[in-house]
Design an enzyme around this catalytic site. Sequence first.
Site, PDB file in Angstrom:
ATOM      1  N   ARG A  25       0.819  -1.222   0.000  1.00 20.50           N
ATOM      2  CA  ARG A  25       0.000   0.000   0.000  1.00 20.50           C
ATOM      3  C   ARG A  25       0.848   1.264   0.000  1.00 20.50           C
ATOM      4  O   ARG A  25       0.441   2.285  -0.549  1.00 20.50           O
ATOM      5  CB  ARG A  25      -0.961  -0.030   1.203  1.00 20.50           C
ATOM      6  CG  ARG A  25      -2.077   1.025   1.129  1.00 20.50           C
ATOM      7  CD  ARG A  25      -3.119   0.788   2.215  1.00 20.50           C
ATOM      8  NE  ARG A  25      -4.294   1.631   2.087  1.00 20.50           N
ATOM      9  CZ  ARG A  25      -4.433   2.799   2.692  1.00 20.50           C
ATOM     10  NH1 ARG A  25      -3.500   3.256   3.483  1.00 20.50           N
ATOM     11  NH2 ARG A  25      -5.540   3.500   2.525  1.00 20.50           N
ATOM     12  N   ILE A  51      -7.115   8.001  -1.076  1.00 22.45           N
ATOM     13  CA  ILE A  51      -7.003   6.539  -1.134  1.00 22.45           C
ATOM     14  C   ILE A  51      -7.884   6.015   0.001  1.00 22.45           C
ATOM     15  O   ILE A  51      -7.842   6.514   1.129  1.00 22.45           O
ATOM     16  CB  ILE A  51      -5.538   6.055  -0.996  1.00 22.45           C
ATOM     17  CG1 ILE A  51      -5.446   4.516  -0.972  1.00 22.45           C
ATOM     18  CG2 ILE A  51      -4.832   6.630   0.223  1.00 22.45           C
ATOM     19  CD1 ILE A  51      -4.009   3.969  -1.078  1.00 22.45           C
ATOM     20  N   SER A  52      -8.716   5.019  -0.302  1.00 16.15           N
ATOM     21  CA  SER A  52      -9.684   4.532   0.682  1.00 16.15           C
ATOM     22  C   SER A  52      -9.009   3.843   1.867  1.00 16.15           C
ATOM     23  O   SER A  52      -7.904   3.319   1.758  1.00 16.15           O
ATOM     24  CB  SER A  52     -10.644   3.545   0.018  1.00 16.15           C
ATOM     25  OG  SER A  52     -11.334   4.168  -1.034  1.00 16.15           O
ATOM     26  N   GLN A  53      -9.745   3.844   2.979  1.00 16.81           N
ATOM     27  CA  GLN A  53      -9.308   3.163   4.220  1.00 16.81           C
ATOM     28  C   GLN A  53      -9.151   1.661   3.949  1.00 16.81           C
ATOM     29  O   GLN A  53     -10.021   1.055   3.317  1.00 16.81           O
ATOM     30  CB  GLN A  53     -10.415   3.425   5.239  1.00 16.81           C
ATOM     31  CG  GLN A  53     -10.263   2.780   6.569  1.00 16.81           C
ATOM     32  CD  GLN A  53     -11.536   2.966   7.381  1.00 16.81           C
ATOM     33  OE1 GLN A  53     -12.459   3.648   6.980  1.00 16.81           O
ATOM     34  NE2 GLN A  53     -11.574   2.319   8.525  1.00 16.81           N
ATOM     35  N   PRO A  54      -8.068   1.045   4.418  1.00 20.33           N
ATOM     36  CA  PRO A  54      -7.836  -0.382   4.124  1.00 20.33           C
ATOM     37  C   PRO A  54      -9.004  -1.295   4.504  1.00 20.33           C
ATOM     38  O   PRO A  54      -9.351  -2.195   3.736  1.00 20.33           O
ATOM     39  CB  PRO A  54      -6.599  -0.717   4.962  1.00 20.33           C
ATOM     40  CG  PRO A  54      -5.905   0.580   5.183  1.00 20.33           C
ATOM     41  CD  PRO A  54      -6.952   1.650   5.155  1.00 20.33           C
TER      42      PRO A  54
END
Length: 204
Positions: A25, A51-54
């Site tokens: 990531r 960028i989206s939260q994992p």
Amino acid sequence: MVEYQIAARGIRDQRVLSAMKEVPRHLFVPPPYDKSAYEDYPLPIGNGQTISQPYIVALMTELLALQSTDRVLEIGTGCGYQAAVLAALVRQVTTIERIPEVAGLARANLAAVGSKNVEVIVGDGTLGYPKKAPYEGIIITAATPSIPRPLIEQLAEGGRLVAPVGGRDIQELIRLRKKDGSINEDNHGGVRFVPLIGECGWNG
Ligand code: SAH
């Protein structure tokens, strides 16, 4: 990250967990935020996008219930992280990004991590990408007032579509499944995404 933020919060699909272990990531997060790449929150990637939260990447991927032979369409490429996770799980990923500079960043990131089965298209993803339809999985990673009709049409029989549906600031994670020509829907709780801007989304 995978053990403490994703598996601990209930993601069980082993293929999803191993894909998320595989994809680095930090290579998708621009400095100075790359040091926070494995924390469980969204981060800025430039051009006002994130960028989206994992955990949300994992949850949406699990809800797609993917098989290795599937073809997936993603709307809202951003930096390409979700596309790289999908590419580790399926045969072919087509991903659409509306901002050309962001699409360029995604192409560079995907090349850097060696994802070869992803095609990044610049355009309005609310119209889908009929050329490669139908898709067994469709994922919208931007907030939409309702599911764009063209995307429902481009979903294969037996296919799954996951999207944040609701207002500009807060949405519910909705999954649609197409079976015997009819659509059923389930709700997976509150989320926050940047707006989906286009003909069948928000207008600007
Ligand atoms: N999938 C990304 C997160 C994307 S953020 C990840 O893996 O982290 C949402 C992205 O959707 C932004 O880059 C935004 O520019 C893009 N977007 C918004 N409206 C769009 C549209 N109509 N078509 C394609 N992309 C769109």
